[in-house]
Scaffold this motif. Sequence first.
Motif, PDB file in Angstrom:
ATOM      1  N   HIS A  80      16.672   1.595  -3.942  1.00  0.00           N
ATOM      2  CA  HIS A  80      17.988   1.969  -3.406  1.00  0.00           C
ATOM      3  C   HIS A  80      18.986   2.176  -4.543  1.00  0.00           C
ATOM      4  O   HIS A  80      20.103   1.658  -4.522  1.00  0.00           O
ATOM      5  N   LEU A  81      18.574   2.970  -5.496  1.00  0.00           N
ATOM      6  CA  LEU A  81      19.416   3.327  -6.627  1.00  0.00           C
ATOM      7  C   LEU A  81      20.160   4.636  -6.329  1.00  0.00           C
ATOM      8  O   LEU A  81      19.893   5.290  -5.316  1.00  0.00           O
ATOM      9  N   PRO A  82      21.094   5.058  -7.190  1.00  0.00           N
ATOM     10  CA  PRO A  82      21.884   6.258  -6.901  1.00  0.00           C
ATOM     11  C   PRO A  82      21.109   7.515  -6.505  1.00  0.00           C
ATOM     12  O   PRO A  82      21.581   8.251  -5.616  1.00  0.00           O
ATOM     13  N   PRO A  83      19.959   7.820  -7.090  1.00  0.00           N
ATOM     14  CA  PRO A  83      19.264   9.037  -6.642  1.00  0.00           C
ATOM     15  C   PRO A  83      18.897   9.026  -5.158  1.00  0.00           C
ATOM     16  O   PRO A  83      18.744  10.089  -4.541  1.00  0.00           O
ATOM     17  N   VAL A  84      18.770   7.822  -4.573  1.00  0.00           N
ATOM     18  CA  VAL A  84      18.468   7.696  -3.147  1.00  0.00           C
ATOM     19  C   VAL A  84      19.753   7.571  -2.325  1.00  0.00           C
ATOM     20  O   VAL A  84      19.882   8.169  -1.250  1.00  0.00           O
ATOM     21  N   THR A  85      20.710   6.819  -2.846  1.00  0.00           N
ATOM     22  CA  THR A  85      21.926   6.516  -2.082  1.00  0.00           C
ATOM     23  C   THR A  85      22.956   7.641  -2.132  1.00  0.00           C
ATOM     24  O   THR A  85      23.616   7.926  -1.126  1.00  0.00           O
ATOM     25  N   ASP A  86      23.107   8.288  -3.273  1.00  0.00           N
ATOM     26  CA  ASP A  86      24.108   9.355  -3.395  1.00  0.00           C
ATOM     27  C   ASP A  86      23.956  10.439  -2.327  1.00  0.00           C
ATOM     28  O   ASP A  86      24.960  10.858  -1.730  1.00  0.00           O
TER      29      ASP A  86
END
Length: 223
Positions: A80-86
């Motif tokens: 759930h890091l930025p590439p997934v959350t953004d």
Amino acid sequence: MYISPAIVLTYVSYPPDKSTHNAILFLSDIFGPKLVNSQLIADQFAANGYFVVMPDLFHGDPVPVEREGNFDVMAWLKNHLPPVTDPIIDRTLRYMRQELGCQRIGGVGYCYGGKYVARYLKPGLLDVGYMAHPTHVEVDELKGIQGPLSISAASSDYLFPTEKRRETEDILSELGHPYEITVYSHVEHGYSVRCNMDIKQQRVAKEKSFAQAAGWFDAYLKK
């Protein structure tokens, strides 16, 4: 109430006048939008005149509230890091502006969500920001904000310790945008969402943190 903008399960709460002009994007902690405490806070913001949208940032995979002692939060976080959350936030903001008629949008970020308030506090995305005991906000993300930011911090917080708090204040003072950082005693990380309301110091800190956020949006978001 739940809607599904662009296939993202989302909790929404309307103000008394049902207007969507002044809105808040509620970026939750690791327990997601089904946590009742978060829904109650969203409803509080709505009662104060804001249309609130709280998307599921985790694709149905929040950290379990009643997790076992061996649950590895850091391993969970890798998914759930930025590439997934953004992209979730991008879709939600587009839906809010294009489909729901939101004209001014403030970002509220609790714990995990605080990082994304910093990432999105830019023209055309979030107009105003508020964080409570934020986690994992990188220096470059903080330096990149382009709007007013308010922060509520706990006096005891291993994820937002004194050193990080002071570094944050130094950065914000150099940027020139309106900012405030308030530190609440007798509380720990997570207090503004999950505290013991039977303990006066914790209850007061939670209530005053919400008042801090509401007052910030009243001053800088509403037009």
